[in-house]
Scaffold this motif. Structure first.
Motif, short mmCIF file in Angstrom:
data_model
loop_
_atom_site.label_atom_id
_atom_site.label_comp_id
_atom_site.label_asym_id
_atom_site.label_seq_id
_atom_site.Cartn_x
_atom_site.Cartn_y
_atom_site.Cartn_z
N ARG A 1 0.82 -1.22 0.00
CA ARG A 1 0.00 0.00 0.00
C ARG A 1 0.85 1.27 0.00
O ARG A 1 0.44 2.29 -0.52
CB ARG A 1 -0.94 0.00 1.20
CG ARG A 1 -2.04 -1.01 1.08
CD ARG A 1 -2.97 -0.92 2.24
NE ARG A 1 -4.01 -1.93 2.16
CZ ARG A 1 -4.98 -2.05 3.02
NH1 ARG A 1 -5.06 -1.23 4.06
NH2 ARG A 1 -5.88 -2.99 2.88
N LEU A 2 2.03 1.19 0.60
CA LEU A 2 2.94 2.34 0.62
C LEU A 2 3.76 2.46 -0.67
O LEU A 2 4.52 3.40 -0.82
CB LEU A 2 3.89 2.24 1.81
CG LEU A 2 3.26 2.40 3.19
CD1 LEU A 2 4.31 2.14 4.27
CD2 LEU A 2 2.65 3.78 3.35
N GLY A 3 3.61 1.50 -1.57
CA GLY A 3 4.34 1.54 -2.83
C GLY A 3 5.78 1.06 -2.73
O GLY A 3 6.58 1.31 -3.63
N LEU A 4 6.11 0.38 -1.65
CA LEU A 4 7.48 -0.09 -1.45
C LEU A 4 7.77 -1.39 -2.20
O LEU A 4 8.93 -1.69 -2.47
CB LEU A 4 7.77 -0.28 0.04
CG LEU A 4 7.62 0.99 0.89
CD1 LEU A 4 7.78 0.66 2.36
CD2 LEU A 4 8.63 2.04 0.45
N VAL A 5 6.72 -2.16 -2.49
CA VAL A 5 6.85 -3.40 -3.25
C VAL A 5 5.74 -3.43 -4.29
O VAL A 5 4.73 -2.75 -4.16
CB VAL A 5 6.79 -4.66 -2.34
CG1 VAL A 5 7.96 -4.69 -1.38
CG2 VAL A 5 5.48 -4.72 -1.59
N GLY A 6 5.93 -4.21 -5.34
CA GLY A 6 4.97 -4.25 -6.43
C GLY A 6 3.72 -5.05 -6.16
O GLY A 6 2.71 -4.90 -6.87
#
Length: 69
Positions: free
Chosen positions: A48-53
């Motif tokens: 959700r934080l965009g740290l992983v795809g």
């Protein structure tokens, strides 16, 4: 949720006591043989934080997540 648990004697000494409860928060495990891997938040928040795809699986988690073995 936060609750102030400060008693008058502690308050007079200039200190505060609080308890915080965060629903869904992942506890810090202290035993690598019994890691806390059941919470949804552990897998969903990095996505959700965009740290992983995509959300990770249990097998993709870091086996040594903190420096307290």
């Amino acid at each position: 949720m936060v609750l102030d648990l400060t008693t008058s004697d502690i308050d007079e000494a200039g200190f505060k006591v609080a308890r915080a409860v965060v629903p869904g928060m992942q506890p810090l495990d202290l035993n690598h043989a019994r890691q806390h891997l059941g919470g949804r938040r552990l897998y969903e928040v990095p996505y959700r934080l965009g740290l992983v795809g995509r959300p990770r699986t249990e097998h993709e988690m870091n086996p040594y997540p903190h420096p307290f073995p």
